[in-house]
Design an enzyme around this catalytic site. Structure first.
Site, PDB file in Angstrom:
ATOM      1  N   ASP A   1      -5.128  -0.422   7.785  1.00 31.63           N
ATOM      2  CA  ASP A   1      -5.221  -1.127   6.522  1.00 31.63           C
ATOM      3  C   ASP A   1      -3.893  -1.814   6.463  1.00 31.63           C
ATOM      4  O   ASP A   1      -3.245  -2.884   6.016  1.00 31.63           O
ATOM      5  CB  ASP A   1      -5.548  -0.434   5.572  1.00 31.63           C
ATOM      6  CG  ASP A   1      -7.152   0.314   5.222  1.00 31.63           C
ATOM      7  OD1 ASP A   1      -7.750   0.065   6.518  1.00 31.63           O
ATOM      8  OD2 ASP A   1      -7.620   1.631   4.366  1.00 31.63           O
TER       9      ASP A   1
ATOM     10  N   GLY B   1      -4.586   0.080  -3.619  1.00 31.92           N
ATOM     11  CA  GLY B   1      -4.889   1.866  -3.817  1.00 31.92           C
ATOM     12  C   GLY B   1      -5.311   2.250  -2.432  1.00 31.92           C
ATOM     13  O   GLY B   1      -5.440   1.713  -1.995  1.00 31.92           O
TER      14      GLY B   1
ATOM     15  N   ASN C   1     -19.172  -5.599  -2.546  1.00 34.02           N
ATOM     16  CA  ASN C   1     -18.913  -5.563   0.004  1.00 34.02           C
ATOM     17  C   ASN C   1     -19.914  -4.872   0.597  1.00 34.02           C
ATOM     18  O   ASN C   1     -20.233  -4.035   0.302  1.00 34.02           O
ATOM     19  CB  ASN C   1     -17.906  -5.468   0.344  1.00 34.02           C
ATOM     20  CG  ASN C   1     -17.303  -5.331   1.563  1.00 34.02           C
ATOM     21  OD1 ASN C   1     -17.440  -6.846   2.003  1.00 34.02           O
ATOM     22  ND2 ASN C   1     -16.514  -4.429   2.017  1.00 34.02           N
TER      23      ASN C   1
ATOM     24  N   LYS D   1       0.888  -0.558  -0.068  1.00 33.98           N
ATOM     25  CA  LYS D   1      -0.386   0.074  -0.014  1.00 33.98           C
ATOM     26  C   LYS D   1       0.978   1.550   0.356  1.00 33.98           C
ATOM     27  O   LYS D   1       1.073   1.446   1.005  1.00 33.98           O
ATOM     28  CB  LYS D   1      -0.737   0.173   0.951  1.00 33.98           C
ATOM     29  CG  LYS D   1      -1.889   1.145   1.290  1.00 33.98           C
ATOM     30  CD  LYS D   1      -3.098   1.254   2.754  1.00 33.98           C
ATOM     31  CE  LYS D   1      -3.682   2.286   2.612  1.00 33.98           C
ATOM     32  NZ  LYS D   1      -4.923   2.204   1.292  1.00 33.98           N
TER      33      LYS D   1
END
Length: 230
Positions: free
Chosen positions: A77, A137, A196, A59
């Site tokens: 994340d 991303g 999702n 990331k």
């Protein structure tokens, strides 16, 4: 549930030409719609199904990071993907460019007076050739990452097939189709689309509709409660 649905990942990998880069780029239709959750589940699935596989998650840039007692900034994340991937890479390698304000990375760069360009992100996404890359991303496809690039620019430079994560909410079909059209126009291969659920009352019929509208493999992930972080 990914164990049952993600053979589509293996199908894509087995069908691609040997010259295809080894990995995926995970992007989304928006921010906080489950990109990191999906990346973690794909990593876990691949580790289970492909013994000996070594994953190098990336990331390359993140905003909204949390200050730590030692003065470092932590991307939750990146930390989650780092753990799920069981990678030998350290967290600094996984996510080298981190900013505290919860704004676009490009604006965070400007506010910090830093000089980070697309070339730096491309370099940060490199890994040994025998590794499988999972590059995540930031924000949606056209979210600005640097003063000279958005996610699509990074995808084009890396040449990785795309996993598109779509947040299941009102308007998601439009968001998905717009993003798919942008990827197709840029001639970027799409490996998988993940719908999702963003709440426990998300409309399940959106998955049926999405499958009828696109020609790509699709999976549906029920609400898991992690969207605020992943």
């Amino acid at each position: 549930m990914f164990d049952e649905l993600l053979p589509t990942v293996d199908t894509f990998l087995n069908a691609t030409d040997s010259a295809t880069p080894n990995g995926f780029f995970i992007t989304g239709t928006d921010t906080e719609i489950g990109k990191s959750y999906s990346t973690c589940r794909i990593a876990e699935y691949l580790l289970q199904k492909r013994p000996g596989l070594v994953i190098s998650p990336r990331k390359p840039i993140a905003s909204g990071c949390l200050p730590q007692p030692d003065g470092r900034l932590l991307s939750e994340d990146a930390d989650s993907v780092h753990s799920a991937s069981q990678t030998p890479d350290d967290l600094e390698t996984v996510c080298p460019y981190r900013f505290e304000p919860p704004i676009s990375p490009a604006r965070a760069i400007a506010q910090a007076g830093a000089d980070i360009r697309l070339n730096e992100l491309v370099e940060a996404c490199q890994a040994p050739q025998d590794r499988f890359r999972l590059v995540e991303g930031a924000g949606g496809l056209y979210s600005p990452l640097t003063p000279d690039a958005d996610n699509l620019d990074l995808i084009q430079r890396l040449g990785l097939p795309v996993v598109l994560v779509v947040g299941n909410k009102l308007g998601c079909l439009n968001h998905a189709l717009l993003t798919i059209r942008a990827l197709e126009t840029a001639k970027q291969p799409i490996a998988l689309i993940v719908l999702n659920d963003l709440s426990d009352n998300a409309d399940p019929e959106n998955f049926t509709d999405l499958q009828s509208l696109v020609s790509y493999p699709c999976v549906h992930t029920p609400y898991h409660g992690y969207q605020g972080q992943l």
